[in-house]
Design an enzyme around this catalytic site. Structure first.
Site, mmCIF file in Angstrom:
data_model
loop_
_atom_site.group_PDB
_atom_site.id
_atom_site.type_symbol
_atom_site.label_atom_id
_atom_site.label_comp_id
_atom_site.label_asym_id
_atom_site.label_seq_id
_atom_site.Cartn_x
_atom_site.Cartn_y
_atom_site.Cartn_z
ATOM 1 N N ALA A 11 0.844 -1.212 0.000
ATOM 2 C CA ALA A 11 0.000 0.000 0.000
ATOM 3 C C ALA A 11 0.873 1.254 0.000
ATOM 4 C CB ALA A 11 -0.931 -0.021 1.218
ATOM 5 N N GLY A 12 1.964 1.180 -0.734
ATOM 6 C CA GLY A 12 2.880 2.328 -0.820
ATOM 7 C C GLY A 12 2.424 3.304 -1.897
ATOM 8 N N ARG A 89 17.923 -2.038 -10.357
ATOM 9 C CA ARG A 89 16.794 -2.907 -10.053
ATOM 10 C C ARG A 89 17.319 -4.228 -9.480
ATOM 11 N NH1 ARG A 89 14.938 -0.830 -15.056
ATOM 12 N NH2 ARG A 89 13.090 0.458 -14.794
ATOM 13 N N ILE A 119 4.304 -6.153 -9.907
ATOM 14 C CA ILE A 119 4.996 -4.919 -10.324
ATOM 15 C C ILE A 119 6.379 -4.823 -9.667
ATOM 16 C CG2 ILE A 119 4.845 -2.385 -10.378
ATOM 17 C CD1 ILE A 119 1.865 -2.513 -10.337
ATOM 18 N N HIS A 176 12.521 -6.032 -18.179
ATOM 19 C CA HIS A 176 12.308 -4.662 -17.712
ATOM 20 C C HIS A 176 13.598 -4.204 -17.055
ATOM 21 C CE1 HIS A 176 10.217 -1.183 -16.287
ATOM 22 N NE2 HIS A 176 10.264 -1.528 -15.023
HETATM 23 N N1 APR Z 1 4.290 -7.594 2.562
HETATM 24 C C1 APR Z 1 3.465 -6.560 2.262
HETATM 25 N N2 APR Z 1 3.903 -5.322 2.038
HETATM 26 C C2 APR Z 1 5.220 -5.103 2.111
HETATM 27 C C3 APR Z 1 6.150 -6.119 2.415
HETATM 28 C C4 APR Z 1 5.630 -7.418 2.648
HETATM 29 N N3 APR Z 1 6.427 -8.434 2.938
HETATM 30 N N4 APR Z 1 7.394 -5.581 2.399
HETATM 31 C C5 APR Z 1 7.253 -4.290 2.083
HETATM 32 N N5 APR Z 1 5.944 -3.986 1.927
HETATM 33 C C6 APR Z 1 5.321 -2.712 1.613
HETATM 34 C C7 APR Z 1 5.980 -1.514 2.271
HETATM 35 O O1 APR Z 1 5.559 -1.385 3.623
HETATM 36 C C8 APR Z 1 5.493 -0.377 1.376
HETATM 37 O O2 APR Z 1 4.322 0.238 1.879
HETATM 38 O O3 APR Z 1 5.440 -2.462 0.218
HETATM 39 C C9 APR Z 1 5.181 -1.059 0.039
HETATM 40 C C10 APR Z 1 6.024 -0.562 -1.104
HETATM 41 O O4 APR Z 1 5.653 0.742 -1.322
HETATM 42 P P1 APR Z 1 6.697 1.886 -1.715
HETATM 43 O O5 APR Z 1 7.922 1.732 -0.869
HETATM 44 O O6 APR Z 1 5.989 3.184 -1.701
HETATM 45 O O7 APR Z 1 7.116 1.462 -3.201
HETATM 46 P P2 APR Z 1 6.346 1.764 -4.578
HETATM 47 O O8 APR Z 1 6.849 3.041 -5.131
HETATM 48 O O9 APR Z 1 4.897 1.585 -4.387
HETATM 49 O O10 APR Z 1 6.958 0.596 -5.476
HETATM 50 C C11 APR Z 1 6.612 -0.747 -5.224
HETATM 51 O O11 APR Z 1 7.260 -1.448 -7.417
HETATM 52 O O12 APR Z 1 8.499 -0.235 -8.930
HETATM 53 C C12 APR Z 1 8.492 -1.335 -8.086
HETATM 54 O O13 APR Z 1 10.666 -1.860 -7.368
HETATM 55 C C13 APR Z 1 9.529 -1.122 -7.040
HETATM 56 O O14 APR Z 1 9.366 -2.934 -5.538
HETATM 57 C C14 APR Z 1 8.915 -1.622 -5.786
HETATM 58 C C15 APR Z 1 7.435 -1.680 -6.050
#
Ligand code: APR
Length: 320
Positions: A11-12, A89, A119, A176
């Protein structure tokens, strides 16, 4: 008829944008899942509070347990760590592979009938690992990369030609990453292939080469500007196009990281190729003819994805 249920694992930045788009397009009810306490709950409540103004009816909820994603029709996975400036990456591989293991098991236990879109980067290796960890059928697990890379290519081309983005089609295949393969011959302005546009004098080969390189570096360009994260608007839009094609059985032809079982001479790997997405999931992998430099570029890209898969196998031997 009940609304579709779409689970967003992560939920990032991308996860929140996905939820927003799903609401605005009324694609279904949303469950945001994240390990971060309060984030999925806070974002879902904030989004729900926008619904009366926007005029959409979609339930938005947040959860920290996999039970919450039970019965989802679509699961979009962004869980993991995004790229930071200077990080490739591939650096993300070790961290995000562990995340794919827990997410795969969670989906297998609670949403085994879902269409899953991954993704998380490094994309081709992560979607391959996610499919294996989840045990879901390969035609129900795909990776989002080609739609985004092609969209970036289309945008840059539309800017160069001074025409609507709607009239530019583009194809980017392969992994990618830095070795992705933007295909000029299969990219067009209103059906006119790019090499013909060079011959017509509408652009030069040099300008085209620079656009192709900018497309390859598209993710890094955004990371360099944002400094504290990676792209999220265009990646979210791209995944939504894939989810919508599945939910509405649109049968769109989209470049995605898909499981190959003999196509392009490859087996048991995921790499970016054109596919048809409909109610059956990946309904067809389209094998286009690649010539000369295109074939060499694709082979190089496949080699780099294979390297990432080997690195995954070294960390998790059960993937072999
Ligand atoms: N289970 C669930 N959520 C998780 C876990 C897990 N094991 N580990 C990390 N997260 C959550 C984090 O808490 C965070 O809220 O995944 C979310 C990732 O969100 P962001 O850090 O905002 O990343 P975002 O920009 O959304 O990108 C997500 O897409 O582009 C790719 O490589 C990039 O892996 C990244 C993904």
């Amino acid at each position: 008829m009940a609304r579709n249920k779409i689970a967003l694992v992560g939920a990032g930045q991308i996860g929140g944008t996905l939820a927003h788009l799903i609401g605005l397009k009324e694609l279904g009810d949303v469950v945001l899942f994240d390990i971060a306490d309060g984030i999925p709950q806070g974002k879902s409540l904030d989004l729900a509070e926008s619904s009366p103004v926007e005029g959409f009816d979609a339930a938005m909820s947040g959860t920290q347990t996999y039970e919450g994603i039970a019965g989802a029709d679509v699961v979009i996975v962004t869980a993991g760590v995004p790229r930071k400036p200077g990080m490739s990456r591939d650096d993300l591989l070790g961290i995000n592979l562990k995340v794919m293991e827990s997410v795969g098991k969670g989906i297998a236990a609670h949403a085994p009938d879902a269409f899953v879109i991954c993704i998380t980067n490094p994309l081709d290796a992560m979607v391959w690992a996610l499919q294996k960890f989840s045990g879901l059928p390969a035609h129900k697990v795909v990776g989002m990369a080609g739609v985004l890379d092609s969209s970036r290519f289309r945008y840059f081309l539309a800017e160069e030609f001074g025409v609507s983005v709607e009239d530019v089609t583009a194809f980017v295949l392969g992994g990618h990453g830095d070795t992705m393969v933007p295909l000029a011959r299969y990219s067009t302005v209103a059906g006119i292939p790019l090499p013909d546009l060079v011959k017509m004098g509408w652009t030069t080969q040099d300008k085209l080469d620079r656009i192709i390189q900018r497309t390859r570096d598209g993710g890094a360009e955004i990371v360099g500007l944002l400094k504290t994260g990676s792209a999220f608007y265009a990646p979210a839009s791209s995944a939504i196009a894939m989810a919508e094609s599945y939910l509405k059985d649109k049968k769109r032809v989209l470049p995605c990281a898909a499981h190959l079982s003999g196509q392009y001479g490859l087996t048991d790997m995921y790499v970016g190729v054109p596919i048809v997405i409909g109610a059956g999931g990946v309904e067809k992998v389209i094998e286009i003819d690649l010539q000369g430099e295109e074939k060499a570029g694709f082979d190089k890209s496949v080699g780099s994805v294979t390297g990432l898969m080997d690195a995954c196998k070294a960390i998790k031997p059960e993937l072999a």
